[in-house]
Enzyme design. Structure first.
Site, PDB file in Angstrom:
ATOM      1  N   GLY A  10     -13.564  -7.602  -0.256  1.00 57.84           N
ATOM      2  CA  GLY A  10     -13.151  -6.202  -0.446  1.00 57.84           C
ATOM      3  C   GLY A  10     -13.045  -5.812  -1.911  1.00 57.84           C
ATOM      4  O   GLY A  10     -12.149  -5.041  -2.271  1.00 57.84           O
ATOM      5  N   ALA A 125       0.704 -11.614   3.392  1.00 59.69           N
ATOM      6  CA  ALA A 125       1.777 -10.885   2.698  1.00 59.69           C
ATOM      7  C   ALA A 125       1.618  -9.385   2.928  1.00 59.69           C
ATOM      8  O   ALA A 125       0.760  -8.755   2.304  1.00 59.69           O
ATOM      9  CB  ALA A 125       1.736 -11.196   1.213  1.00 59.69           C
ATOM     10  N   HIS A 155       2.935   6.829   2.245  1.00 59.86           N
ATOM     11  CA  HIS A 155       1.724   6.304   1.614  1.00 59.86           C
ATOM     12  C   HIS A 155       0.704   7.412   1.355  1.00 59.86           C
ATOM     13  O   HIS A 155       0.776   8.490   1.940  1.00 59.86           O
ATOM     14  CB  HIS A 155       1.070   5.243   2.505  1.00 59.86           C
ATOM     15  CG  HIS A 155       1.755   3.910   2.451  1.00 59.86           C
ATOM     16  ND1 HIS A 155       2.847   3.594   3.220  1.00 59.86           N
ATOM     17  CD2 HIS A 155       1.494   2.812   1.698  1.00 59.86           C
ATOM     18  CE1 HIS A 155       3.229   2.361   2.957  1.00 59.86           C
ATOM     19  NE2 HIS A 155       2.438   1.858   2.034  1.00 59.86           N
ATOM     20  N   LYS A 159      -4.767   5.777   3.824  1.00 63.89           N
ATOM     21  CA  LYS A 159      -4.326   4.554   4.516  1.00 63.89           C
ATOM     22  C   LYS A 159      -4.721   4.612   5.993  1.00 63.89           C
ATOM     23  O   LYS A 159      -4.551   5.638   6.646  1.00 63.89           O
ATOM     24  CB  LYS A 159      -2.810   4.391   4.367  1.00 63.89           C
ATOM     25  CG  LYS A 159      -2.285   3.101   4.955  1.00 63.89           C
ATOM     26  CD  LYS A 159      -0.895   2.776   4.456  1.00 63.89           C
ATOM     27  CE  LYS A 159      -0.351   1.506   5.093  1.00 63.89           C
ATOM     28  NZ  LYS A 159      -1.216   0.328   4.852  1.00 63.89           N
ATOM     29  N   THR A 166       4.384  -3.219   5.736  1.00 64.78           N
ATOM     30  CA  THR A 166       5.712  -3.412   5.138  1.00 64.78           C
ATOM     31  C   THR A 166       6.807  -2.907   6.082  1.00 64.78           C
ATOM     32  O   THR A 166       7.846  -3.556   6.255  1.00 64.78           O
ATOM     33  CB  THR A 166       5.795  -2.645   3.797  1.00 64.78           C
ATOM     34  OG1 THR A 166       4.681  -3.024   3.004  1.00 64.78           O
ATOM     35  CG2 THR A 166       7.089  -2.927   3.067  1.00 64.78           C
TER      36      THR A 166
HETATM   37  N1  LIG Z   1      -0.167  -6.580   0.797  1.00 64.03           N
HETATM   38  C1  LIG Z   1      -0.094  -5.612  -0.124  1.00 64.03           C
HETATM   39  O1  LIG Z   1       0.719  -5.652  -1.055  1.00 64.03           O
HETATM   40  C2  LIG Z   1      -1.029  -4.459  -0.024  1.00 64.03           C
HETATM   41  C3  LIG Z   1      -1.862  -4.385   1.030  1.00 64.03           C
HETATM   42  N2  LIG Z   1      -2.731  -3.356   1.150  1.00 64.03           N
HETATM   43  C4  LIG Z   1      -3.634  -3.446   2.288  1.00 64.03           C
HETATM   44  O2  LIG Z   1      -4.870  -3.959   1.806  1.00 64.03           O
HETATM   45  C5  LIG Z   1      -5.945  -3.423   2.559  1.00 64.03           C
HETATM   46  C6  LIG Z   1      -6.933  -2.735   1.620  1.00 64.03           C
HETATM   47  O3  LIG Z   1      -6.288  -1.628   1.032  1.00 64.03           O
HETATM   48  P1  LIG Z   1      -7.052  -0.699  -0.005  1.00 64.03           P
HETATM   49  O4  LIG Z   1      -7.613  -1.529  -1.099  1.00 64.03           O
HETATM   50  O5  LIG Z   1      -6.129   0.410  -0.324  1.00 64.03           O
HETATM   51  O6  LIG Z   1      -8.234  -0.151   0.926  1.00 64.03           O
HETATM   52  P2  LIG Z   1      -9.679   0.343   0.508  1.00 64.03           P
HETATM   53  O7  LIG Z   1     -10.167   1.178   1.646  1.00 64.03           O
HETATM   54  O8  LIG Z   1      -9.665   0.927  -0.854  1.00 64.03           O
HETATM   55  O9  LIG Z   1     -10.518  -1.006   0.473  1.00 64.03           O
HETATM   56  C7  LIG Z   1     -10.918  -1.679   1.624  1.00 64.03           C
HETATM   57  C8  LIG Z   1     -12.032  -2.661   1.288  1.00 64.03           C
HETATM   58  O10 LIG Z   1     -12.481  -3.231   2.517  1.00 64.03           O
HETATM   59  C9  LIG Z   1     -13.881  -3.165   2.584  1.00 64.03           C
HETATM   60  N3  LIG Z   1     -14.290  -2.979   3.974  1.00 64.03           N
HETATM   61  C10 LIG Z   1     -14.050  -1.900   4.757  1.00 64.03           C
HETATM   62  N4  LIG Z   1     -14.615  -2.086   5.962  1.00 64.03           N
HETATM   63  C11 LIG Z   1     -15.202  -3.297   5.916  1.00 64.03           C
HETATM   64  C12 LIG Z   1     -15.957  -4.044   6.846  1.00 64.03           C
HETATM   65  N5  LIG Z   1     -16.225  -3.590   8.063  1.00 64.03           N
HETATM   66  N6  LIG Z   1     -16.411  -5.263   6.450  1.00 64.03           N
HETATM   67  C13 LIG Z   1     -16.144  -5.749   5.220  1.00 64.03           C
HETATM   68  N7  LIG Z   1     -15.431  -5.077   4.295  1.00 64.03           N
HETATM   69  C14 LIG Z   1     -14.980  -3.871   4.647  1.00 64.03           C
HETATM   70  C15 LIG Z   1     -14.280  -1.967   1.747  1.00 64.03           C
HETATM   71  O11 LIG Z   1     -15.598  -2.118   1.249  1.00 64.03           O
HETATM   72  C16 LIG Z   1     -13.248  -2.019   0.629  1.00 64.03           C
HETATM   73  O12 LIG Z   1     -13.695  -2.868  -0.410  1.00 64.03           O
HETATM   74  C17 LIG Z   1      -5.301  -2.472   3.592  1.00 64.03           C
HETATM   75  O13 LIG Z   1      -5.117  -3.183   4.791  1.00 64.03           O
HETATM   76  C18 LIG Z   1      -3.950  -2.144   2.969  1.00 64.03           C
HETATM   77  O14 LIG Z   1      -2.996  -1.795   3.919  1.00 64.03           O
HETATM   78  C19 LIG Z   1      -2.812  -2.374   0.220  1.00 64.03           C
HETATM   79  C20 LIG Z   1      -1.978  -2.376  -0.850  1.00 64.03           C
HETATM   80  C21 LIG Z   1      -1.003  -3.415  -1.066  1.00 64.03           C
HETATM   81  O1  LIG Z   2      -2.308   0.606   2.209  1.00 60.39           O
HETATM   82  C1  LIG Z   2      -1.512   0.531   1.232  1.00 60.39           C
HETATM   83  O2  LIG Z   2      -1.643   1.209   0.229  1.00 60.39           O
HETATM   84  C2  LIG Z   2      -0.409  -0.419   1.321  1.00 60.39           C
HETATM   85  N1  LIG Z   2      -0.337  -1.223   2.349  1.00 60.39           N
HETATM   86  C3  LIG Z   2       0.625  -2.225   2.587  1.00 60.39           C
HETATM   87  C4  LIG Z   2       1.405  -1.919   3.837  1.00 60.39           C
HETATM   88  O3  LIG Z   2       0.788  -1.495   4.840  1.00 60.39           O
HETATM   89  O4  LIG Z   2       2.605  -2.145   3.872  1.00 60.39           O
HETATM   90  C5  LIG Z   2       1.489  -2.502   1.388  1.00 60.39           C
HETATM   91  C6  LIG Z   2       1.813  -1.307   0.544  1.00 60.39           C
HETATM   92  O5  LIG Z   2       2.746  -0.547   1.236  1.00 60.39           O
HETATM   93  C7  LIG Z   2       0.556  -0.518   0.216  1.00 60.39           C
END
Ligand SMILES: NC(=O)C1=CN([C@@H]2O[C@H](COP(=O)(O)OP(=O)(O)OC[C@H]3O[C@@H](n4cnc5c(N)ncnc54)[C@H](O)[C@@H]3O)[C@@H](O)[C@H]2O)C=CC1
Ligand SMILES: O=C(O)C1=N[C@H](C(=O)O)C[C@H](O)C1
Length: 266
Positions: A10, A125, A155, A159, A166
């Site tokens: 990703g 996480a 958010h 999203k 979280t």
């Molecule tokens: N654990 C944490 O602290 C955080 C977790 N997240 C989570 O991380 C994930 C990504 O968030 P963002 O970067 O904001 O999303 P985004 O939409 O900007 O990025 C998603 C990525 O997944 C790829 N993708 C989408 N569909 C796909 C598929 N079918 N096959 C392969 N790759 C695919 C896209 O090309 C992109 O690179 C979400 O589930 C979000 O909730 C987001 C922020 C913080």
């Molecule tokens: O999609 C996001 O942006 C985020 N996703 C995570 C969640 O679903 O809790 C972590 C953070 O809140 C950002």
């Protein structure tokens, strides 16, 4: 310092871009490949925003792991792809660090079981921001003393999953210590469906989606004559990166399943 060979799934995403920067700027990490379904066979270098990075890109994890030797997979994609990547990584002896949210309880159980079978570290996480992890821990502490709680997560409007990972984790942590209660008036009735939010063990979760927001959560407790509000705000995605680093460093030294960074911070 041990060298850690990292694959990022990703890389073009909001989180993926930050993770690429983190890995590139960490002395003992080496970015050995990226997984991006739209750019199979290219190099990151060919993708806008990654001009100087001669790193191979694979459309599918199977092909990537057949050709590339790696220690850790960082997954920041979607729940469906995240499940597939995490399972495949463990089957190939690569340790997953997963930030992707939207997994079901069944998904998590399946990953935990595979992790135990393979005897390999795996960290899932829902939130990498240390402040958010503390917010969840503080909310869990408060949940011992307050039975009434409403979780409001806010958010950006791109999203995909609701409630946020979280919010679900927070509710699970509170449910571990809270005396079960179905909140609100016993006869309360929604005149518009969804007005009281999602029900988790009798507490309610409300999901707000607005452009301009990044990632925020407020946990509100109430009892006779008082309320307590615990809030965390991420104003950018760099806020998650120290937690990603902590998870990568930790996953190299464990052979068990970890769900939530609260289990690895002191
Ligand atoms: N654990 C944490 O602290 C955080 C977790 N997240 C989570 O991380 C994930 C990504 O968030 P963002 O970067 O904001 O999303 P985004 O939409 O900007 O990025 C998603 C990525 O997944 C790829 N993708 C989408 N569909 C796909 C598929 N079918 N096959 C392969 N790759 C695919 C896209 O090309 C992109 O690179 C979400 O589930 C979000 O909730 C987001 C922020 C913080
Ligand atoms: O999609 C996001 O942006 C985020 N996703 C995570 C969640 O679903 O809790 C972590 C953070 O809140 C950002």
């Amino acid at each position: 310092m041990t060298q850690v060979k990292v694959i990022i799934a990703g890389p073009r995403g909001r989180m993926g871009k930050e993770a690429v920067q983190l890995v590139q700027s960490t002395e003992n990490y080496e970015l050995v490949a990226a997984i991006d379904y739209k750019h199979d066979g290219k190099e990151l270098h060919d993708i806008e925003g990654f001009e100087k990075l001669h790193i191979p890109v694979f459309g599918e994890i199977e092909k990537c792991l057949a050709e590339i030797e790696a220690d850790v997979l960082i997954d920041l994609t979607t729940p469906e792809m995240g499940m597939h990547h995490t399972k495949t990584a463990m089957l190939h002896g690569v340790r997953p660090v997963v930030g992707t949210t939207g997994f079901t309880q069944e998904n998590l159980q399946e990953l935990e079981q595979l992790c135990q079978e393979k005897g390999i570290g795996c960290i899932i996480a829902p939130n990498f921001a240390i402040g958010a992890v503390l917010m969840m821990k503080f909310a869990q502490l408060a949940g011992k003393y307050f039975n009434d709680v409403e979780i409001i997560e806010l958010h950006h409007d791109q999203k995909l999953d609701a409630p946020s990972g979280t919010a679900v984790k927070t509710a699970q942590m509170i449910a571990e210590v809270r005396v079960h209660k179905k909140q609100g008036h016993p006869n309360e009735k929604e005149t518009i469906a969804g007005a009281r939010g999602a029900d988790f063990d009798g507490m309610h979760i409300h999901s707000v989606r607005l452009p301009g927001l990044i990632a925020h959560q407020q946990v509100m407790f109430g009892s006779e004559g008082q309320t307590l509000t615990i809030r965390h705000d991420s104003y950018n995605r760099a806020s998650f990166m120290s937690g990603v680093k902590l998870a990568v460093d930790t996953v190299m030294n464990i052979d068990s399943f970890v769900y939530g960074l609260e289990n690895i911070i002191d």
